[in-house]
Design a protein around this motif. Structure first.
Motif, PDB file in Angstrom:
ATOM      1  N   UNK A 149       0.815  -1.220   0.000  1.00 42.92           N
ATOM      2  CA  UNK A 149       0.000   0.000   0.000  1.00 42.92           C
ATOM      3  C   UNK A 149       0.846   1.267   0.000  1.00 42.92           C
ATOM      4  N   UNK A 150       2.172   1.118  -0.161  1.00 44.59           N
ATOM      5  CA  UNK A 150       3.086   2.254  -0.183  1.00 44.59           C
ATOM      6  C   UNK A 150       3.474   2.546  -1.634  1.00 44.59           C
ATOM      7  N   UNK A 151       3.514   3.798  -2.011  1.00 47.51           N
ATOM      8  CA  UNK A 151       3.844   4.159  -3.388  1.00 47.51           C
ATOM      9  C   UNK A 151       4.962   5.195  -3.395  1.00 47.51           C
ATOM     10  N   UNK A 152       5.630   5.293  -4.540  1.00 49.40           N
ATOM     11  CA  UNK A 152       6.601   6.353  -4.781  1.00 49.40           C
ATOM     12  C   UNK A 152       6.013   7.304  -5.802  1.00 49.40           C
ATOM     13  N   UNK A 156      10.702  13.757  -6.023  1.00 48.90           N
ATOM     14  CA  UNK A 156      10.519  12.345  -5.716  1.00 48.90           C
ATOM     15  C   UNK A 156      10.166  12.229  -4.244  1.00 48.90           C
ATOM     16  N   UNK A 157       9.134  11.473  -3.943  1.00 49.79           N
ATOM     17  CA  UNK A 157       8.732  11.299  -2.557  1.00 49.79           C
ATOM     18  C   UNK A 157       7.897  10.048  -2.397  1.00 49.79           C
ATOM     19  N   UNK A 158       7.285   9.921  -1.242  1.00 46.28           N
ATOM     20  CA  UNK A 158       6.518   8.732  -0.907  1.00 46.28           C
ATOM     21  C   UNK A 158       5.068   9.100  -0.631  1.00 46.28           C
ATOM     22  N   UNK A 159       4.225   8.078  -0.585  1.00 49.09           N
ATOM     23  CA  UNK A 159       2.828   8.243  -0.239  1.00 49.09           C
ATOM     24  C   UNK A 159       2.255   6.888   0.124  1.00 49.09           C
ATOM     25  N   UNK A 160       1.004   6.888   0.566  1.00 50.47           N
ATOM     26  CA  UNK A 160       0.363   5.608   0.880  1.00 50.47           C
ATOM     27  C   UNK A 160      -1.119   5.683   0.563  1.00 50.47           C
ATOM     28  N   UNK A 165       4.182   1.431  -7.472  1.00 52.38           N
ATOM     29  CA  UNK A 165       4.012   0.570  -6.305  1.00 52.38           C
ATOM     30  C   UNK A 165       5.249  -0.296  -6.126  1.00 52.38           C
ATOM     31  N   UNK A 166       5.441  -0.909  -4.950  1.00 52.32           N
ATOM     32  CA  UNK A 166       6.613  -1.773  -4.746  1.00 52.32           C
ATOM     33  C   UNK A 166       6.706  -2.927  -5.744  1.00 52.32           C
ATOM     34  N   UNK A 167       5.553  -3.347  -6.285  1.00 55.16           N
ATOM     35  CA  UNK A 167       5.571  -4.427  -7.275  1.00 55.16           C
ATOM     36  C   UNK A 167       5.994  -3.952  -8.655  1.00 55.16           C
ATOM     37  N   UNK A 168       6.161  -2.638  -8.825  1.00 54.95           N
ATOM     38  CA  UNK A 168       6.582  -2.090 -10.111  1.00 54.95           C
ATOM     39  C   UNK A 168       5.450  -1.585 -10.975  1.00 54.95           C
ATOM     40  N   UNK A 169       4.197  -1.740 -10.511  1.00 51.12           N
ATOM     41  CA  UNK A 169       3.050  -1.266 -11.286  1.00 51.12           C
ATOM     42  C   UNK A 169       3.052   0.264 -11.280  1.00 51.12           C
ATOM     43  N   UNK A 170       2.902   0.838 -12.472  1.00 50.92           N
ATOM     44  CA  UNK A 170       2.950   2.301 -12.615  1.00 50.92           C
ATOM     45  C   UNK A 170       1.598   2.839 -13.060  1.00 50.92           C
ATOM     46  N   UNK A 171       1.258   4.010 -12.560  1.00 47.05           N
ATOM     47  CA  UNK A 171       0.031   4.688 -12.954  1.00 47.05           C
ATOM     48  C   UNK A 171       0.264   6.186 -12.842  1.00 47.05           C
ATOM     49  N   UNK A 172      -0.645   6.966 -13.405  1.00 47.05           N
ATOM     50  CA  UNK A 172      -0.523   8.420 -13.346  1.00 47.05           C
ATOM     51  C   UNK A 172      -1.467   8.965 -12.301  1.00 47.05           C
ATOM     52  N   UNK A 232       7.801   1.888  16.452  1.00 48.90           N
ATOM     53  CA  UNK A 232       7.233   2.370  15.199  1.00 48.90           C
ATOM     54  C   UNK A 232       8.057   1.864  14.015  1.00 48.90           C
ATOM     55  N   UNK A 233       7.422   1.892  12.855  1.00 47.85           N
ATOM     56  CA  UNK A 233       8.057   1.503  11.595  1.00 47.85           C
ATOM     57  C   UNK A 233       7.773   2.603  10.578  1.00 47.85           C
ATOM     58  N   UNK A 234       8.817   3.069   9.890  1.00 49.51           N
ATOM     59  CA  UNK A 234       8.665   4.078   8.834  1.00 49.51           C
ATOM     60  C   UNK A 234       8.890   3.419   7.487  1.00 49.51           C
ATOM     61  N   UNK A 235       7.977   3.669   6.544  1.00 47.78           N
ATOM     62  CA  UNK A 235       8.073   3.095   5.198  1.00 47.78           C
ATOM     63  C   UNK A 235       8.144   4.224   4.177  1.00 47.78           C
ATOM     64  N   UNK A 236       8.883   3.986   3.086  1.00 43.87           N
ATOM     65  CA  UNK A 236       8.964   5.013   2.051  1.00 43.87           C
ATOM     66  C   UNK A 236      10.053   4.741   1.051  1.00 43.87           C
ATOM     67  N   UNK A 237      10.456   5.814   0.355  1.00 47.31           N
ATOM     68  CA  UNK A 237      11.422   5.708  -0.737  1.00 47.31           C
ATOM     69  C   UNK A 237      12.554   6.716  -0.543  1.00 47.31           C
ATOM     70  N   UNK A 238      13.391   6.542   0.495  1.00 48.73           N
ATOM     71  CA  UNK A 238      14.497   7.485   0.695  1.00 48.73           C
ATOM     72  C   UNK A 238      15.449   7.469  -0.485  1.00 48.73           C
TER      73      UNK A 238
END
Length: 440
Positions: free
Chosen positions: A241-244, A251-255, A280-287, A327-333
């Protein structure tokens, strides 16, 4: 040649020709130094602007720029544009010709700056010093009258807090604005903004900041475990459920917040282009496209029909976390998608009563301080509790600036949902303290 003769010479460039020549590929003619910069009313922005056809190479010693004017930077690739105001504060030694100064570039979202030194020839001697250009240090302080705002940034770029914007909106012709920064020698430098720059920023902030219609957002209840989860379990169930978010400027992250909806930081999506590539982490891309920005709490909503197969994350919408909680932080550093970092809640604090944080963030934001690593690119990703529920949106860090270590911040999801006027589901004994149903 005397200035008057230069301007009136038969072959002298007109003011319009001087403006047209102001771009990196075609340096100024000497006589353009003495021309008044032409401002023209722009129906698109409803502002008097100086228009350029391409981006400016402003990170050089003694750049040629239209100081203190609102500049409309038009892209040569599309119909987009940026609005900027450039300012400089410099000294030029009469005796040696040595030059040093500060150049800043202001937009509705940020300020970016450089310091420079260069040699030259004065009345008595010449200084043969190579031009040296440096980014502003990682922290600066802005002063508007008696108010101060401490900012932290990267690569000389700092995002402007909403209270600073409001201070400029209300500035009078007598208001003083100063930028304070630490110099390479260990001291401090202060660069005052010119009065014309302040008035241009006032016009820019009063007219060019868009207003957004608040979207309708619903809380989608998600079942959570009764017991605490291991980090690997939290990561495995949350990462889908995490996206770049990425475009040519950011460039940043979202959920995933809900159907078609991604939650991220405002500063991730700042700029003229509202469109982003969502991965998405699976590589699926959308606009995706930005549909709402809250400048006060620094969050944004992005819509995309390509994320419907991803589940929303459970939200801890009924209570704030407590110090010491894992806590756990998720994203695309740095663009590294699907990154997981862990830590604890160091504190839950209001900037109004947090010492050095006063002036960094508005006093209406609840900040969750954590030692879970949050790096550039993590912004907009979720901070999760030990059951995988979102407690905050990762926003910024102090890093090792000023001797500090592992000081990172997230904006409370409770505050964000309140700002969106989201109606919480009716209370039920079957819900946990965050407001989510417990798995059997």
């Amino acid at each position: 040649m005397p200035l008057l003769n230069l301007i009136n010479a038969p072959n002298a460039l007109t003011e319009e020709e001087c403006v047209e020549r102001r771009n990196p590929a075609d340096p100024f003619e000497e006589e353009c130094e003495n021309k008044k910069v032409v401002e023209q009313y722009d129906p698109e922005t409803q502002l008097d602007v100086v228009e350029y056809k391409s981006d400016l190479d402003w990170k050089v010693a003694k750049p040629k720029l239209p100081w203190s004017k609102i500049v409309k930077l038009k892209s040569e690739l599309d119909s987009g544009y940026d609005l900027m105001v450039f300012d400089r504060d410099y000294t030029d030694s009469f005796s040696t010709g040595a030059k040093q100064g500060v150049v800043t570039r202001w937009s509705i979202d940020s300020v970016q700056g450089i310091t420079y030194t260069a040699g030259g020839c004065g009345f008595w001697t010449c200084t043969y010093e190579r031009s040296v250009v440096n980014q502003l240090p990682p922290s600066i302080e802005l002063f508007v009258g008696s108010d101060s705002y401490k900012l932290y940034g990267d690569d000389g770029l700092f995002y402007l807090p909403e209270p600073f914007i409001n201070s400029i909106k209300n500035a009078s012709e007598l208001t003083k604005v100063n930028l304070k920064f630490k110099t390479s020698s260990g001291g401090y430098g202060v660069a005052p903004l010119g009065p014309e720059t302040i008035q241009s920023l006032k016009r820019l902030y009063n007219k060019a900041i868009p207003t957004w219609e608040k979207p309708k957002v619903n809380i989608s209840l998600q079942s959570v475990n009764k017991n605490k989860l291991d980090v690997e379990d939290i990561a495995s169930q949350s990462l889908p459920s995490i996206v770049m978010l990425k475009n040519d400027r950011s460039t940043g992250s979202g959920f995933i917040l809900g159907k078609d909806t991604v939650l991220t930081n405002r500063h991730v999506v700042s700029g003229r282009d509202p469109r982003f590539l969502i991965t998405s982490p699976s590589g699926v891309k959308s606009e995706g496209e930005v549909v709402y920005i809250d400048r006060k709490l620094d969050f944004a909503i992005v819509r995309s029909t390509g994320i419907n197969r991803s589940s929303p994350l459970p939200l801890c919408y009924r209570s704030y976390p407590f110090p010491g909680q894992s806590v756990v932080a998720l994203g695309s550093p740095l663009g590294l998608a699907g990154t997981v970092t862990t830590g604890i809640v160091s504190a839950v604090r209001s900037p109004q009563t947090s010492g050095d944080l006063k002036g960094v963030a508005p006093n209406y934001i609840t900040l969750i301080q954590t030692d879970a690593a949050i790096s550039p690119g993590n912004s907009g990703g979720p901070l999760l509790n030990n059951r995988g529920e979102v407690i905050g949106v990762n926003t910024w860090n102090l890093g090792a600036r000023g001797g500090a270590q592992n000081i990172n911040f997230a904006i409370s999801i409770v505050d964000i949902l309140k700002a969106l006027e989201v109606q919480a589901p009716q209370y039920s004994p079957n819900l946990n303290k965050c407001g989510n149903p417990i798995k059997d």
